[in-house]
Design a protein around this motif. Structure first.
Motif, PDB file in Angstrom:
ATOM      1  N   SER A 218       0.864  -1.182   0.000  1.00  0.00           N
ATOM      2  CA  SER A 218       0.000   0.000   0.000  1.00  0.00           C
ATOM      3  C   SER A 218       0.895   1.225   0.000  1.00  0.00           C
ATOM      4  CB  SER A 218      -0.914  -0.006   1.234  1.00  0.00           C
ATOM      5  OG  SER A 218      -1.787   1.101   1.217  1.00  0.00           O
ATOM      6  N   MET A 219       0.931   1.937  -1.132  1.00  0.00           N
ATOM      7  CA  MET A 219       1.877   3.032  -1.310  1.00  0.00           C
ATOM      8  C   MET A 219       1.366   4.323  -0.669  1.00  0.00           C
ATOM      9  SD  MET A 219       4.419   1.618  -2.715  1.00  0.00           S
ATOM     10  CE  MET A 219       5.423   3.015  -3.237  1.00  0.00           C
ATOM     11  N   LEU A 235       3.856   6.997  -9.670  1.00  0.00           N
ATOM     12  CA  LEU A 235       4.667   5.815  -9.409  1.00  0.00           C
ATOM     13  C   LEU A 235       4.975   5.091 -10.708  1.00  0.00           C
ATOM     14  CD1 LEU A 235       2.509   4.308  -6.513  1.00  0.00           C
ATOM     15  CD2 LEU A 235       4.730   5.411  -6.200  1.00  0.00           C
ATOM     16  N   GLN A 236       6.098   4.408 -10.727  1.00  0.00           N
ATOM     17  CA  GLN A 236       6.421   3.489 -11.810  1.00  0.00           C
ATOM     18  C   GLN A 236       6.122   2.084 -11.314  1.00  0.00           C
ATOM     19  OE1 GLN A 236       7.958   4.587 -14.882  1.00  0.00           O
ATOM     20  NE2 GLN A 236       7.545   2.545 -15.697  1.00  0.00           N
ATOM     21  N   VAL A 237       5.157   1.427 -11.968  1.00  0.00           N
ATOM     22  CA  VAL A 237       4.782   0.068 -11.583  1.00  0.00           C
ATOM     23  C   VAL A 237       4.956  -0.807 -12.812  1.00  0.00           C
ATOM     24  CG1 VAL A 237       2.990  -1.401 -10.618  1.00  0.00           C
ATOM     25  CG2 VAL A 237       3.111   0.994  -9.935  1.00  0.00           C
ATOM     26  N   PHE A 243      -0.854   6.391 -10.459  1.00  0.00           N
ATOM     27  CA  PHE A 243      -0.987   7.426  -9.440  1.00  0.00           C
ATOM     28  C   PHE A 243      -1.659   6.796  -8.228  1.00  0.00           C
ATOM     29  CE2 PHE A 243      -0.506   9.518 -13.449  1.00  0.00           C
ATOM     30  CZ  PHE A 243       0.393  10.539 -13.162  1.00  0.00           C
ATOM     31  N   ALA A 244      -0.962   6.857  -7.082  1.00  0.00           N
ATOM     32  CA  ALA A 244      -1.404   6.122  -5.893  1.00  0.00           C
ATOM     33  C   ALA A 244      -2.804   6.490  -5.452  1.00  0.00           C
ATOM     34  CB  ALA A 244      -0.412   6.342  -4.745  1.00  0.00           C
ATOM     35  N   ALA A 261      10.338   5.948  -6.292  1.00  0.00           N
ATOM     36  CA  ALA A 261       9.305   6.528  -5.426  1.00  0.00           C
ATOM     37  C   ALA A 261       9.921   7.274  -4.249  1.00  0.00           C
ATOM     38  CB  ALA A 261       8.366   5.432  -4.926  1.00  0.00           C
ATOM     39  N   MET A 262      10.960   6.702  -3.649  1.00  0.00           N
ATOM     40  CA  MET A 262      11.605   7.369  -2.507  1.00  0.00           C
ATOM     41  C   MET A 262      12.369   8.612  -2.952  1.00  0.00           C
ATOM     42  SD  MET A 262      12.748   4.234   0.018  1.00  0.00           S
ATOM     43  CE  MET A 262      13.434   3.124  -1.215  1.00  0.00           C
ATOM     44  N   ARG A 263      12.967   8.541  -4.143  1.00  0.00           N
ATOM     45  CA  ARG A 263      13.656   9.721  -4.680  1.00  0.00           C
ATOM     46  C   ARG A 263      12.665  10.853  -4.936  1.00  0.00           C
ATOM     47  NH1 ARG A 263      14.503  11.193 -10.091  1.00  0.00           N
ATOM     48  NH2 ARG A 263      16.237  12.640 -10.410  1.00  0.00           N
ATOM     49  N   ARG A 264      11.514  10.520  -5.536  1.00  0.00           N
ATOM     50  CA  ARG A 264      10.473  11.538  -5.787  1.00  0.00           C
ATOM     51  C   ARG A 264       9.970  12.134  -4.478  1.00  0.00           C
ATOM     52  NH1 ARG A 264       6.026  11.813  -7.832  1.00  0.00           N
ATOM     53  NH2 ARG A 264       6.213  13.168  -9.636  1.00  0.00           N
TER      54      ARG A 264
END
Length: 293
Positions: A218-219, A235-237, A243-244, A261-264
């Motif tokens: 769950s993002m 997100l890249q999935v 988009f979460a 995701a963490m970089r963004r």
């Protein structure tokens, strides 16, 4: 206005509140979230739903003080009201969409960390209510910051506590507890659901991929409007852009690009970072409308 009916301190600057929101409570399903705004000048704060009661018209939220807005929220008392309480938003858990007879064949392990314990609770509770036994791991750095243990004990078939410092339960993190259950105790799981800090979900997903266990995460990236328009929660999935807020918050943990995701997450906090993301991501930077600022 949305009245605070109950306020409870859980641990480590983490608070629980029951909010009077009948229309939201009536429509809530496990896995969804709400966006809270305290007043005209307040920030829009996305929070996962910890519990809901359609009969009483209440929604339970859990949040941790991480900045000025959540600090202000924690200063609100019972009887006071939030100006906006929008929801339910996002998609419900994909597990509750499965035919019940198929779901009963699954052997599910939930892994939660930090305030990620809150969104796991309504899913585990729903499973219990529908006759499905699930195992739950709650991971924390130390015993003092574990939340909702008693509540989770009532809905989990087996509850495992893992602390990094060994002050309570298994000594180690969630991944260590998974290894203990699967490799040493011979437990067999058909699916893992991981909810918590991104770095925790990343390493759980890496481990479950190695173990061959399908995994849902769950993002919880930064969100602004919660409607898929601003692009903050991009997100890249796999080979797709998601988009979460509207496509999730749940995704296949083995396909999510956690490093991106963490970089963004870090870059989106500054104007310069947002400008760089717009440049790098081009037409895929925005969500629904494609040109919000």
């Amino acid at each position: 206005m949305f009245k605070i009916l109950k306020k409870e301190y859980l641990a480590n600057n983490i608070w629980l509140m029951d909010i009077e929101a009948p229309r939201v409570a009536k429509s809530c399903r496990p896995g969804q979230f709400v966006i809270v705004k305290m007043d005209e000048e307040g920030e829009r704060i996305p929070l996962t739903v910890c519990d809901y009661d359609a009969a009483k018209g209440t929604v339970t939220i859990v949040f941790q003080i991480v900045g000025a807005s959540t600090k202000r929220m924690a200063e609100y008392e019972e009887g006071q009201s939030f100006m906006d309480f929008a929801g339910p938003l996002g998609c419900a858990s994909e597990l509750i969409e499965m035919p019940l007879e198929e779901l009963k064949k699954e052997n599910i392990l939930f892994v939660c960390g930090g305030v990620g314990t809150a969104p796991v609770y309504p899913q585990a509770k729903w499973m219990k209510e529908h006759g499905i036994d699930v195992d739950v791991i709650i991971g924390a750095r130390t015993k003092d910051i574990i939340i909702l243990e008693k509540e989770m004990e009532k809905v989990a078939a087996n509850l495992y506590i893992a602390t990094d410092d060994g002050s309570y339960g298994f000594k180690g993190n969630g991944c260590g507890q998974i290894n203990e259950l699967v490799k040493n105790q011979g437990k067999k799981y058909t699916r893992v659901v991981a909810i918590g800090p991104m770095v925790m979900m990343k390493f759980v997903s890496l481990l479950t991929k190695e173990l061959g266990i399908p995994t849902i995460v769950s993002m919880n990236p930064i969100m602004v409007d919660g409607t898929g328009m601003c692009g903050a929660c991009r997100l890249q999935v796999g080979d797709e852009i998601k988009f979460a807020c509207v496509d999730g918050p749940e995704f296949d943990g083995h396909l999510v690009d956690f490093d991106q995701a963490m970089r963004r997450q870090g870059m989106y906090k500054t104007e310069e970072g947002r400008a760089m993301l717009r440049l790098e991501e081009g037409d895929t930077h925005h969500g629904g409308c494609g040109n919000c600022n």
